[in-house]
Design a protein around this motif. Structure first.
Motif, PDB file in Angstrom:
ATOM      1  N   MET A 393      47.768  44.133  73.438  1.00 41.45           N
ATOM      2  CA  MET A 393      48.794  43.368  73.422  1.00 41.45           C
ATOM      3  C   MET A 393      48.575  42.390  74.641  1.00 41.45           C
ATOM      4  O   MET A 393      48.895  41.296  74.630  1.00 41.45           O
ATOM      5  CB  MET A 393      50.115  43.935  73.467  1.00 41.45           C
ATOM      6  N   ARG A 394      48.348  43.227  75.840  1.00 41.00           N
ATOM      7  CA  ARG A 394      48.415  42.092  77.235  1.00 41.00           C
ATOM      8  C   ARG A 394      47.141  41.279  76.906  1.00 41.00           C
ATOM      9  O   ARG A 394      47.164  40.444  78.016  1.00 41.00           O
ATOM     10  CB  ARG A 394      48.109  43.346  78.234  1.00 41.00           C
ATOM     11  N   ALA A 395      46.069  41.526  76.171  1.00 39.03           N
ATOM     12  CA  ALA A 395      44.962  40.709  75.813  1.00 39.03           C
ATOM     13  C   ALA A 395      45.149  39.487  75.236  1.00 39.03           C
ATOM     14  O   ALA A 395      44.368  38.468  75.219  1.00 39.03           O
ATOM     15  CB  ALA A 395      43.767  41.570  75.623  1.00 39.03           C
ATOM     16  N   LEU A 396      46.201  39.411  74.530  1.00 36.59           N
ATOM     17  CA  LEU A 396      46.540  38.275  73.486  1.00 36.59           C
ATOM     18  C   LEU A 396      46.902  37.175  74.160  1.00 36.59           C
ATOM     19  O   LEU A 396      47.648  37.156  75.331  1.00 36.59           O
ATOM     20  CB  LEU A 396      47.812  38.578  72.415  1.00 36.59           C
ATOM     21  N   PRO A 397      46.512  35.766  73.797  1.00 42.81           N
ATOM     22  CA  PRO A 397      46.918  34.694  74.479  1.00 42.81           C
ATOM     23  C   PRO A 397      48.506  34.654  74.509  1.00 42.81           C
ATOM     24  O   PRO A 397      49.160  34.813  73.862  1.00 42.81           O
ATOM     25  CB  PRO A 397      46.287  33.754  73.563  1.00 42.81           C
TER      26      PRO A 397
END
Length: 565
Positions: A393-397
């Motif tokens: 989730m943290r890697a999502l834009p």
């Protein structure tokens, strides 16, 4: 089945959980007093009750009062500490507490010998047990003289892993690889409290034992299958090595010792071996002998409560014991360190994964995931899955912006909804570097605005410590005077009555929620209010590290001040 009642202190997934399961399976009512109230070990079906004790700190008065009240109320047959942080307070207050319950701790002489690596080495020498060449650090030691004596690499070890004054932090052995690193470390250590040892390469071997009055009643041997950074999460049961058992018998007789212990050895390719240390308490590899019918905790309980010296039992060699998730993470770190290509990394992990098939044939057991007590193991797997999901989730834009909006909304909502004077509480690990600086800076920024209360505390139970010299210097450059600051521990009352708790990294947030999982107060990271990026602890760094840390804190305080105003 045995009737009885025991209090087990701790919460880790190996020594603590193995002890709880051992006693619970025998019908003993097991109560526990943890420090981490989110520990998966607390999911065990064998735990009858969970008690909240304050940590031992200062003069220990609060801890002692709470412990005495608990022992009077519950009338336990035995109190079992699973680590030194819970054992040492019991020893300090042995006289008061032994009148209320039997304590599963060594006598004072055994603690003085076996919990001091320097004294343990002397006992081994007198008993004819090999140890690595070594000695205490001398005030006139230099990197050149030390390396000329011991070679490269050299081991730098604390005499004590823990002391009552430093229960919040463990002293760790370090492998020093070069003269420059050693030259930096030597001036920072206390010569009377630090050991130098010649590095001895080889395989780690543990001989676990139960002893009574200097006699070994039961021994069990395991070999480390692999090690990384001094830790091992995969091991195999092995036949007893006569020379190692004889060494254990000599050490136990030399004290003389009653209780559980694990003697750590190293053996090299030529067959030479040395003693590393003696863990005179429950140890991390205990789930393996327990799974093979060597029930150390229960037999210890019977020895101490009924004087029963049980005969030695045979066990099956060649069975692997795995601490599943830590071993997986260690394997992933090992693969990353080898800098393999994508295909080679997949092949490396696949080979490690094939090892799991040993469980199908009965040649492997797991420390946490066991058939008769599934919840801790399932909880561990669930936590691992949640951690992977959060990372994705943290890697999502746009995720950083969403977290910024969430954190700012949490603070604004908490301050608006405060029934009285809002209180902002900054929390870091030790309350000597980051949180006192942040609190002082926010007070300066708010000026005469006394409508908001500001405080700071730490999760390490070591009150009364001052800010390090580099911290004082860096803070002064920002116009902040921390010379009068002394650390405080975050009590339940302080946490629950705050309007918002502001932390600096995920270690801080986890520490707060581990201790107080039922908090309704929002816990936000300071960097989440502005530019994301954890603000790491500068405590072991130099002046520039403190300056960078305090610059990041100052930027976060600007955002927080705007919200509060």
């Amino acid at each position: 089945m045995t009737s009885g009642k025991a209090l087990v202190l701790g919460d880790d997934t190996r020594s603590f959980l193995a002890t709880v399961r051992s006693l619970g399976r025998q019908g003993i009512a097991v109560h526990v007093a943890p420090t981490n109230f989110r520990s998966i070990a607390l999911r065990s079906r064998y735990i009858a009750a969970v008690h909240d004790l304050p940590p031992w700190m200062g003069d220990g008065g609060a801890w002692l009062g709470a412990m005495e009240a608990l022992l009077r109320r519950e009338r336990f047959d035995l109190v079992i500490p699973c680590d030194e942080t819970t054992l040492l307070p019991l020893q300090r207050h042995r006289t008061q507490l032994e009148a209320l319950a039997r304590l599963a701790i060594p006598d004072d002489h055994a603690i003085a010998v076996l919990f001091d690596k320097h004294v343990t080495r002397e006992l081994a020498r007198q008993a004819g047990v090999p140890v690595a060449a070594g000695r205490l650090v001398r005030p006139d030691d230099t990197a050149a003289t030390v390396l000329a004596e011991f070679g490269v690499p050299v081991m730098l070890k604390p005499r004590h892993s823990y002391t009552l004054e430093t229960l919040g932090s463990r002293g760790k052995a370090r492998v020093v690889q070069d003269a420059d690193s050693l030259a930096k470390m030597l001036p920072e250590v206390d010569p009377e409290e630090t050991l130098l040892e010649r590095f001895f390469p080889g395989q780690g071997i543990g001989v676990s034992l139960l002893a009574s009055h200097g006699r070994v009643l039961q021994a069990f041997e395991h070999h480390r299958v692999r090690e990384r950074a001094g830790a091992s999460f995969y091991r195999i049961s092995a036949p007893l090595t006569p020379a190692l058992v004889q060494a254990c018998e000599a050490l136990v007789a030399g004290v003389p010792y009653t209780g559980l212990a694990m003697c750590e050895f190293k053996r090299n390719d030529s067959g030479a071996w040395i003693l590393l240390e003696v863990n005179a308490r429950p140890w991390g590899s205990m789930p393996l002998p327990l799974s093979l019918g060597v029930d150390f905790p229960y037999r210890w309980y019977r020895l101490l409560t009924a004087g029963e010296e049980t005969p030695a039992v045979e066990y099956r060699a060649g069975v692997y014991g795995r601490n599943l998730l830590p071993d997986l993470y260690s394997s992933m770190a090992e693969a990353a360190g080898l800098r393999l290509g994508p295909l080679a990394t997949v092949w490396f992990i696949a080979r490690r994964g094939v090892e799991l098939l040993r469980a199908v044939t009965g040649r492997e057991v797991h420390d946490v995931l066991v058939r008769d007590d599934l919840r801790p193991g399932l909880a561990e797997l669930g936590e691992a899955g949640a951690a992977v999901w959060q990372r994705l989730m943290r890697a999502l834009p746009g995720e950083a912006m969403r977290r910024r909006k969430w954190a700012r909304a949490q603070v604004a909502r908490a301050v608006r909804g405060s029934a009285g004077r809002p209180r902002v509480m900054f929390v870091c690990q030790g309350n000597i570097c980051r949180s006192p600086f942040a609190a002082a800076m926010l007070r300066v920024r708010l000026g005469d605005n006394d409508a908001i209360s500001v405080g700071s505390a730490g999760m390490m139970p070591q009150p009364g410590r001052a800010t390090p010299a580099f911290g004082l210097q860096a803070a002064a450059e920002f116009g902040i005077d921390l010379t009068a600051h002394r650390s405080e521990w975050l009590t339940r009352e302080a946490a629950a009555t705050a309007t918002v708790l502001v932390v600096f990294d995920e270690i801080n947030r986890a520490a707060v929620l581990d201790r107080y999982p039922d908090l309704t107060v929002p816990v936000v990271r300071l960097d989440e209010l502005g530019q994301p990026g954890e603000i790491t602890d500068p405590v072991d760094g130099g002046l520039e590290v403190y300056r960078r840390c305090y610059q990041l804190i100052a930027a976060g305080i600007t955002e927080l001040e705007g919200l509060l105003r």
